[in-house]
Design a protein around this motif. Sequence first.
Motif, mmCIF file in Angstrom:
data_model
loop_
_atom_site.group_PDB
_atom_site.id
_atom_site.type_symbol
_atom_site.label_atom_id
_atom_site.label_comp_id
_atom_site.label_asym_id
_atom_site.label_seq_id
_atom_site.Cartn_x
_atom_site.Cartn_y
_atom_site.Cartn_z
ATOM 1 N N GLY A 126 -2.438 3.442 11.948
ATOM 2 C CA GLY A 126 -2.080 3.247 10.766
ATOM 3 C C GLY A 126 -2.265 2.992 9.566
ATOM 4 O O GLY A 126 -1.634 2.763 8.691
ATOM 5 N N ALA A 127 -3.418 2.781 9.743
ATOM 6 C CA ALA A 127 -3.641 1.450 8.468
ATOM 7 C C ALA A 127 -2.960 0.738 8.118
ATOM 8 O O ALA A 127 -3.178 0.501 6.964
ATOM 9 N N ILE B 196 -10.125 6.092 18.429
ATOM 10 C CA ILE B 196 -10.021 5.480 19.396
ATOM 11 C C ILE B 196 -10.512 4.315 19.332
ATOM 12 O O ILE B 196 -9.675 2.492 19.911
ATOM 13 N N ILE B 197 -11.088 3.735 18.545
ATOM 14 C CA ILE B 197 -11.581 2.283 18.554
ATOM 15 C C ILE B 197 -10.303 1.078 17.417
ATOM 16 O O ILE B 197 -9.695 0.406 17.607
ATOM 17 N N ALA B 198 -10.035 1.872 17.259
ATOM 18 C CA ALA B 198 -8.368 1.767 16.266
ATOM 19 C C ALA B 198 -7.509 1.441 17.007
ATOM 20 O O ALA B 198 -6.906 0.594 17.632
ATOM 21 N N LEU B 199 -7.061 2.220 18.300
ATOM 22 C CA LEU B 199 -6.868 2.202 18.963
ATOM 23 C C LEU B 199 -6.180 0.916 20.286
ATOM 24 O O LEU B 199 -5.647 0.261 20.142
ATOM 25 N N GLN C 30 6.907 0.355 10.212
ATOM 26 C CA GLN C 30 7.272 1.984 9.552
ATOM 27 C C GLN C 30 6.260 2.865 9.885
ATOM 28 O O GLN C 30 5.841 4.058 10.451
ATOM 29 N N ARG C 31 4.262 1.899 8.897
ATOM 30 C CA ARG C 31 3.680 2.031 9.246
ATOM 31 C C ARG C 31 2.783 2.372 10.486
ATOM 32 O O ARG C 31 2.140 3.909 10.473
ATOM 33 N N LEU C 32 3.456 1.829 11.374
ATOM 34 C CA LEU C 32 2.290 1.842 12.864
ATOM 35 C C LEU C 32 2.984 3.373 13.899
ATOM 36 O O LEU C 32 2.382 3.657 14.544
ATOM 37 N N VAL C 33 4.418 3.375 13.439
ATOM 38 C CA VAL C 33 4.526 3.988 14.182
ATOM 39 C C VAL C 33 4.434 5.525 12.788
ATOM 40 O O VAL C 33 4.330 7.169 14.347
#
Length: 489
Positions: free
Chosen positions: A449-450, A244-247, A196-199
């Motif tokens: 999405g932390a 970008i790094i998070a992705l 849910q957080r990721l989406v």
Amino acid sequence: MGWKEAAEPVLTRMPAVRRPEGHVPFKRKLAWTAGILMLYFFLTNITLLGIEAGQADDLFGEFRAILAGEHMSLLQVGIGPIVTASIVLQLLGGANLLGLDTDDPRDQVLYQGLQKLLVIVMTALTALPMVFAGGFLPAQQSLTLGGFTFDHTQIQLLMFTQIFIGGVLILYMDEVVSKWGIGSGIGLFIVAGVSQRLVTGFIQPAEGGFFYNWYLILTGQMEIGSLVSGDGLYTLLMGDGGQIIALLTTILIFAIVVYAESVRVEIPLSHARVKGARGRFPVKLIYASVLPMILVRALQANIQFMGQIMYSQLGDDMPSVLGTFGPDGQPVGGFFYYTAPIYSPEDWMWWTGEVAQQAWMVMIRIGVDLTFMVIGGAIFAIFWVETTNMGPEATAQQIQNSGMQIPGFRQNVGVIEKVMERYIPQVTVIGGALVGLLAVWANMLGTIGAVTGTGLLLAVSITYKLYEEIAEEQMMEMHPMMRQMFGKE
């Protein structure tokens, strides 16, 4: 009279979900799993009755992705009490203080009853300070329901009761999935919360959403600074702009976990009585799965939980060696700062100016977090393997009971156990340490999405295992004889 005899009348009467009598069809298991998942989402959307409007402090904060549940909802405590009870039982069992033999049916009932009792006690101990200590879950001053007016203390009791009921509900929801569904409820709830957080992190149409942020950047509505000076580059790579790094970290975690799940040592097996019947017993690199990481992070969450409670009661009188806290209520020094996990790049990149602490303090915190996760991951992986009947002795007994043997060795439990001892303990330690290292690395670089690196790691691995279990269930549905071979009948 020992403790078992004294506690037996209570532990054997703990309410339990009845086990299915025989095989449960795959479609029915799927229906039970989907039903519990829908109930979970429904309960997370029920706001606590009597809570003061506004933002209340979430004591679990960044651990929410791992401990599931939802802040200010009926499932406020999430799976925290279940995990804490598991930690206590694993430590007691590891030290052989319980004196319970899990092969004995009577002791199995006592163990399950003790686990339920501990979860209920932990639920109450977690909910009490949330409601009555500090302003973590502020209650309304008065509330009128059905013509009856509740005062402040009565509202607090009402809120405590709701949280307690939610904690007990999630305990039995987990048991329903474990006995009647596919996988485990704990894993299901973690995947649900992280997904849910990721989406939301990808598609939310507001600032903070990955695609929306890039829309603002490309249309010039978001200023990112100069790429030449480095400010703009940092915003694109590490900041809340480009992410970008998070992705890349999110994609890499998916790829690494799927690859690690496929790395295995396969021990050949042959059936003792059926000629030509052969198989393999896989000892995966992540043999204990990533679930022991929940125990490690839950232990850290409980330490931070205690720090927040102490600070709410002592305030500035709290000894600085234990912790000093900033205006936002987060530790900025002392024991509770050094034992707080790294959540994001902003927690350790001191040269950006966003970290108030000195470089040596940040390095100590990173070292403590890394040590905690690597060593803790290895230790809890060992406990997990032993308490879930995945150790060399239990595995050898399962192979023997299925009628299989290792070609070239005598059909003897002791012989099979010695072969398993060459692989399982070493792989368990290496896998547990590797998962801990991956979790810290992902946290330091950040994720979409932390959801935290640990949360994403858990979600991907649990989903992969869920896929394997579904495939296994379908295979057994098509070939009923396989159920007898694997002891599922």
